[in-house]
Design an enzyme around this catalytic site. Structure first.
Site, short mmCIF file in Angstrom:
data_model
loop_
_atom_site.label_atom_id
_atom_site.label_comp_id
_atom_site.label_asym_id
_atom_site.label_seq_id
_atom_site.Cartn_x
_atom_site.Cartn_y
_atom_site.Cartn_z
N LYS A 7 -56.33 -34.71 14.06
CA LYS A 7 -55.26 -34.22 14.94
C LYS A 7 -55.87 -33.44 16.10
O LYS A 7 -55.47 -33.59 17.24
CB LYS A 7 -54.28 -33.34 14.16
CG LYS A 7 -53.37 -34.14 13.23
CD LYS A 7 -52.59 -33.25 12.27
CE LYS A 7 -51.84 -34.12 11.25
NZ LYS A 7 -51.20 -33.36 10.18
N GLN A 19 -50.47 -27.56 7.73
CA GLN A 19 -50.89 -28.78 7.03
C GLN A 19 -50.50 -28.71 5.55
O GLN A 19 -50.82 -27.74 4.86
CB GLN A 19 -52.42 -28.95 7.19
CG GLN A 19 -52.96 -30.23 6.59
CD GLN A 19 -52.41 -31.49 7.28
OE1 GLN A 19 -52.33 -31.57 8.50
NE2 GLN A 19 -52.02 -32.47 6.47
N ASP A 29 -43.66 -30.88 13.59
CA ASP A 29 -43.48 -31.85 12.50
C ASP A 29 -42.01 -32.25 12.32
O ASP A 29 -41.72 -33.22 11.63
CB ASP A 29 -44.00 -31.26 11.18
CG ASP A 29 -45.44 -31.65 10.89
OD1 ASP A 29 -45.88 -32.68 11.41
OD2 ASP A 29 -46.11 -30.90 10.14
#
Ligand code: NAP
Length: 280
Positions: free
Chosen positions: A51, A95, A118
């Protein structure tokens, strides 16, 4: 047709790169994606590294905040609060998975919904299911963009989604409903999975079970999107038996090289959207 997710993701990334560079010349500001990484779980470390690399490539600055496995929930929540207030931070991502002393819901709910790249915060989930503007989870968004590359109008199509997770199945269903599909979600308790899958014009497999979808589960000319990432021996495979289905379907995504690259591209896209919402 084999859907080349890598290529589609590259196109998105180059468009983002241009837009970010244009915005930088106008505002002298750059989006910043902040990722919180807890513990030493190897796949998480790889995902975060990827990422970060992808963000830098398009001109998004990336900051990784690392904590040891035994960090307290309180410490993480305090950091999120700090990042929420920091005007320079465009997007915040924690994460997953998290160690057991940290409740996932608490962490997700603590993120400012306007920085929730997200799209997991209940406000974003609610907005998506109400059909309002929202930040959409990256993987289902990537799947939708791939499906629309094959078929512009999805109205009236029957979409079947295997899996009902908050990450994949549920938001995928909302997105396809908004496209006027008739949507069926199937899961591990569904009685006749094959029978349901055979109705699909569009089949999205997100179960995490290798080789689940076989040739005789899919009607001719269906569009098949394979979200699964499963390690079988040394190989990464999806949920769909690609070799059996590739001749039969209208379009199919491979694993790897299908949905995976789109997930990261959509994360970058969400980060830019958050940046614009804050800065412009
Ligand atoms: P998850 O939370 O474990 O959810 C799996 C879903 O599939 C559940 O709803 C489960 O049903 C259902 N399911 C499991 N076995 C099934 C079976 N035999 N028949 C029918 N339904 C079944 O998984 P997830 O986080 O959504 O991830 C799914 C897969 O996508 C994994 O392989 C993951 O690695 C992959 N993934 C890929 C990307 C990408 O970028 N390509 C991103 C995220 C995840 P119940 O609800 O009844 O348990």
């Amino acid at each position: 047709m084999i859907i080349d997710g890598k290529r589609e993701a590259e196109i998105i990334r180059s468009e983002l790169k241009k837009e970010i560079s244009d915005l930088k010349s106008k505002t002298n500001k750059t989006p910043i994606l902040t990722v919180i990484l807890i513990g030493e779980f190897a796949p998480s470390k790889i995902y975060v590294k990827n990422k970060e690399r992808s963000a830098l490539e398009v001109g998004i600055n990336s900051r990784i905040i690392k904590y040891p496995e035994n960090v307290s929930e309180k410490e993480v929540l305090i950091k999120i609060e700090e990042l929420n207030k920091d005007k320079n931070v465009s997007g915040i991502l924690v994460q997953l998975p998290l160690p057991k002393q940290i409740k996932k819901e608490k962490v997700i709910n603590a993120i400012d919904p306007s920085k929730d790249v997200d799209g997991f915060h209940p406000i974003n989930v609610g907005n998506l299911s109400s059909g309002y503007k929202s930040i959409v989870p990256c993987t289902p968004l990537g799947c939708l963009l791939l499906i629309k590359k094959v078929e512009k109008s999805l109205s009236g199509k029957h979409a079947v989604i295997i899996g009902r997770s908050n990450l994949n199945g549920k938001p995928m269903a909302q997105l396809l409903l908004q496209e006027n599909c008739t949507v069926t979600i199937v899961h591990s308790k569904t009685k006749n999975l094959q029978h349901e899958c055979l109705k699909a014009d569009i089949l999205v497999a997100a179960a995490g079970k290798p080789n689940l979808v076989r040739k005789d589960w899919v009607q001719d000319n269906a569009i098949v999107i394979d979200v699964g990432i499963n390690k079988v021996g040394e190989k990464i495979v999806g949920d769909v038996n690609f070799d059996e289905l590739k001749e039969k379907t209208k379009a199919i995504t491979p694993v790897p090289g299908g949905v995976g690259p789109m997930t990261i591209a959509c994360l970058l896209r969400n980060t830019l959207e958050c940046f614009k919402a804050h800065q412009l």
